[in-house]
Design a protein around this motif. Structure first.
Motif, mmCIF file in Angstrom:
data_model
loop_
_atom_site.group_PDB
_atom_site.id
_atom_site.type_symbol
_atom_site.label_atom_id
_atom_site.label_comp_id
_atom_site.label_asym_id
_atom_site.label_seq_id
_atom_site.Cartn_x
_atom_site.Cartn_y
_atom_site.Cartn_z
ATOM 1 N N ALA A 187 0.833 -1.211 0.000
ATOM 2 C CA ALA A 187 0.000 0.000 0.000
ATOM 3 C C ALA A 187 0.867 1.261 0.000
ATOM 4 C CB ALA A 187 -0.933 -0.009 1.210
ATOM 5 N N ILE A 188 1.949 1.244 0.759
ATOM 6 C CA ILE A 188 2.851 2.401 0.804
ATOM 7 C C ILE A 188 3.526 2.589 -0.551
ATOM 8 C CG2 ILE A 188 4.958 3.332 1.871
ATOM 9 C CD1 ILE A 188 4.032 1.728 4.438
ATOM 10 N N TYR A 189 3.949 1.492 -1.170
ATOM 11 C CA TYR A 189 4.571 1.560 -2.498
ATOM 12 C C TYR A 189 3.604 2.184 -3.496
ATOM 13 C CZ TYR A 189 6.850 0.289 -6.846
ATOM 14 O OH TYR A 189 7.441 0.355 -8.085
ATOM 15 N N GLN A 190 2.366 1.734 -3.484
ATOM 16 C CA GLN A 190 1.373 2.270 -4.422
ATOM 17 C C GLN A 190 1.173 3.765 -4.225
ATOM 18 O OE1 GLN A 190 -2.133 -0.146 -3.975
ATOM 19 N NE2 GLN A 190 -1.147 -1.945 -4.854
ATOM 20 N N ALA A 191 1.189 4.217 -2.986
ATOM 21 C CA ALA A 191 0.936 5.631 -2.688
ATOM 22 C C ALA A 191 2.158 6.527 -2.915
ATOM 23 C CB ALA A 191 0.459 5.771 -1.239
ATOM 24 N N HIS A 192 3.369 6.000 -2.700
ATOM 25 C CA HIS A 192 4.555 6.860 -2.708
ATOM 26 C C HIS A 192 5.576 6.561 -3.802
ATOM 27 C CE1 HIS A 192 3.772 8.853 1.207
ATOM 28 N NE2 HIS A 192 3.111 7.731 1.450
ATOM 29 N N LEU A 239 11.843 -2.956 11.442
ATOM 30 C CA LEU A 239 11.979 -1.611 11.986
ATOM 31 C C LEU A 239 13.345 -1.392 12.620
ATOM 32 C CD1 LEU A 239 10.856 1.150 12.774
ATOM 33 C CD2 LEU A 239 9.804 0.062 14.778
ATOM 34 N N GLN A 240 13.845 -2.372 13.361
ATOM 35 C CA GLN A 240 15.144 -2.224 14.020
ATOM 36 C C GLN A 240 16.261 -2.035 12.994
ATOM 37 O OE1 GLN A 240 12.877 -4.650 14.790
ATOM 38 N NE2 GLN A 240 12.209 -3.756 16.732
ATOM 39 N N ARG A 241 16.195 -2.773 11.905
ATOM 40 C CA ARG A 241 17.197 -2.648 10.843
ATOM 41 C C ARG A 241 17.147 -1.248 10.223
ATOM 42 N NH1 ARG A 241 20.581 -5.715 7.081
ATOM 43 N NH2 ARG A 241 21.397 -4.017 5.820
ATOM 44 N N VAL A 242 15.947 -0.771 9.938
ATOM 45 C CA VAL A 242 15.787 0.558 9.340
ATOM 46 C C VAL A 242 16.290 1.636 10.295
ATOM 47 C CG1 VAL A 242 14.069 2.276 8.613
ATOM 48 C CG2 VAL A 242 13.950 -0.073 7.749
ATOM 49 N N GLN A 243 15.947 1.542 11.561
ATOM 50 C CA GLN A 243 16.403 2.545 12.529
ATOM 51 C C GLN A 243 17.928 2.571 12.611
ATOM 52 O OE1 GLN A 243 13.994 1.140 15.837
ATOM 53 N NE2 GLN A 243 12.655 2.925 15.663
ATOM 54 N N ALA A 244 18.550 1.402 12.632
ATOM 55 C CA ALA A 244 20.021 1.331 12.673
ATOM 56 C C ALA A 244 20.621 1.928 11.402
ATOM 57 C CB ALA A 244 20.475 -0.114 12.853
ATOM 58 N N ASP A 245 20.038 1.628 10.254
ATOM 59 C CA ASP A 245 20.544 2.170 8.986
ATOM 60 C C ASP A 245 20.353 3.679 8.920
ATOM 61 O OD1 ASP A 245 21.298 -0.375 8.217
ATOM 62 O OD2 ASP A 245 19.570 -0.683 6.894
ATOM 63 N N LEU A 246 19.224 4.172 9.415
ATOM 64 C CA LEU A 246 18.969 5.618 9.385
ATOM 65 C C LEU A 246 19.939 6.390 10.276
ATOM 66 C CD1 LEU A 246 15.056 5.757 9.371
ATOM 67 C CD2 LEU A 246 16.605 6.323 7.482
ATOM 68 N N ALA A 252 22.072 -1.598 3.155
ATOM 69 C CA ALA A 252 22.216 -0.713 4.313
ATOM 70 C C ALA A 252 21.929 0.746 3.967
ATOM 71 C CB ALA A 252 23.619 -0.842 4.907
ATOM 72 N N SER A 253 21.928 1.098 2.691
ATOM 73 C CA SER A 253 21.691 2.487 2.271
ATOM 74 C C SER A 253 20.261 2.744 1.811
ATOM 75 C CB SER A 253 22.639 2.847 1.124
ATOM 76 O OG SER A 253 23.974 2.700 1.521
ATOM 77 N N LEU A 254 19.495 1.704 1.581
ATOM 78 C CA LEU A 254 18.157 1.874 1.009
ATOM 79 C C LEU A 254 17.255 2.757 1.876
ATOM 80 C CD1 LEU A 254 17.506 -1.776 -0.265
ATOM 81 C CD2 LEU A 254 18.320 0.205 -1.585
ATOM 82 N N SER A 255 17.333 2.598 3.188
ATOM 83 C CA SER A 255 16.520 3.431 4.090
ATOM 84 C C SER A 255 16.879 4.904 3.925
ATOM 85 C CB SER A 255 16.740 3.019 5.550
ATOM 86 O OG SER A 255 16.334 1.704 5.759
ATOM 87 N N CYS A 256 18.165 5.180 3.795
ATOM 88 C CA CYS A 256 18.627 6.563 3.628
ATOM 89 C C CYS A 256 18.150 7.140 2.303
ATOM 90 C CB CYS A 256 20.150 6.629 3.706
ATOM 91 S SG CYS A 256 20.800 6.131 5.306
ATOM 92 N N ALA A 283 7.679 7.513 7.967
ATOM 93 C CA ALA A 283 8.137 7.091 9.287
ATOM 94 C C ALA A 283 9.009 5.846 9.123
ATOM 95 C CB ALA A 283 6.937 6.782 10.175
ATOM 96 N N PRO A 284 9.919 5.586 10.054
ATOM 97 C CA PRO A 284 10.773 4.399 9.950
ATOM 98 C C PRO A 284 10.008 3.090 9.744
ATOM 99 C CG PRO A 284 11.651 5.859 11.612
ATOM 100 C CD PRO A 284 10.325 6.434 11.182
ATOM 101 N N ILE A 285 8.864 2.906 10.389
ATOM 102 C CA ILE A 285 8.096 1.670 10.195
ATOM 103 C C ILE A 285 7.563 1.593 8.769
ATOM 104 C CG2 ILE A 285 5.924 2.609 11.103
ATOM 105 C CD1 ILE A 285 7.161 -1.028 11.455
ATOM 106 N N GLU A 286 7.186 2.739 8.187
ATOM 107 C CA GLU A 286 6.720 2.751 6.801
ATOM 108 C C GLU A 286 7.862 2.421 5.842
ATOM 109 O OE1 GLU A 286 3.184 5.999 6.606
ATOM 110 O OE2 GLU A 286 5.164 6.787 7.129
ATOM 111 N N ILE A 287 9.051 2.918 6.146
ATOM 112 C CA ILE A 287 10.225 2.610 5.332
ATOM 113 C C ILE A 287 10.505 1.111 5.396
ATOM 114 C CG2 ILE A 287 12.730 2.930 5.102
ATOM 115 C CD1 ILE A 287 12.272 5.840 6.080
ATOM 116 N N ALA A 288 10.431 0.527 6.592
ATOM 117 C CA ALA A 288 10.661 -0.912 6.746
ATOM 118 C C ALA A 288 9.653 -1.708 5.927
ATOM 119 C CB ALA A 288 10.576 -1.296 8.223
#
Length: 138
Positions: free
Chosen positions: A37-42, A127-134, A72-76, A103-108
């Protein structure tokens, strides 16, 4: 009567099969469906419904090697945007991916969707992976 009995047994088998999913599979399904759903919207407007990109302007999301090498860079890239030259499928793309205030959860969730769609199979990006990468973004 036999039809009702068979239908009841089939229903029980289906319920049992669904309830046998591991916690890991349930988490993946939750991230993946939310990410769709996030992919479709953004993202879909630029990267396409099938992750195919837009000719020489917008890169495809179908290159598992690029995604794995830059995991490791995708979140950024999503949070801060992406400028400059990148090479995907031996094709050069140079442009700018705009910043997206997810938000980080949306990125994950969207990364789990992208990295497991369009021919990619990379598992859950939680989420933990995204937060660490961010935290490592420049």
């Amino acid at each position: 009567m036999k039809l009702k009995l068979i239908s009841g047994i089939l229903l029980l088998i289906i319920v049992f099969a669904v309830s046998c999913q591991s916690d890991k599979q349930v988490e993946f399904n939750r991230y993946y469906s939310g990410g769709s759903a996030i992919y479709q919207a953004h993202c879909e407007n630029c990267h396409g419904a099938k992750g195919e990109g837009l000719q020489a302007l917008i890169p495809p999301l179908t290159d598992s090697i690029y995604l794995k090498n830059n995991k490791a860079s995708l979140s950024c890239y999503i949070k801060k945007g992406l400028k400059g030259k990148i090479i995907i499928h031996e094709r050069e793309f140079e442009g700018e991916m705009p910043v997206d205030d997810l938000a980080p959860i949306e990125i994950a969730k969207v990364l789990t969707y992208v990295t497991n769609s369009f021919g990619n199979k990379m598992g859950t990006i939680d989420l933990q992976r995204v937060q660490a990468d961010l935290e490592k973004c420049r």
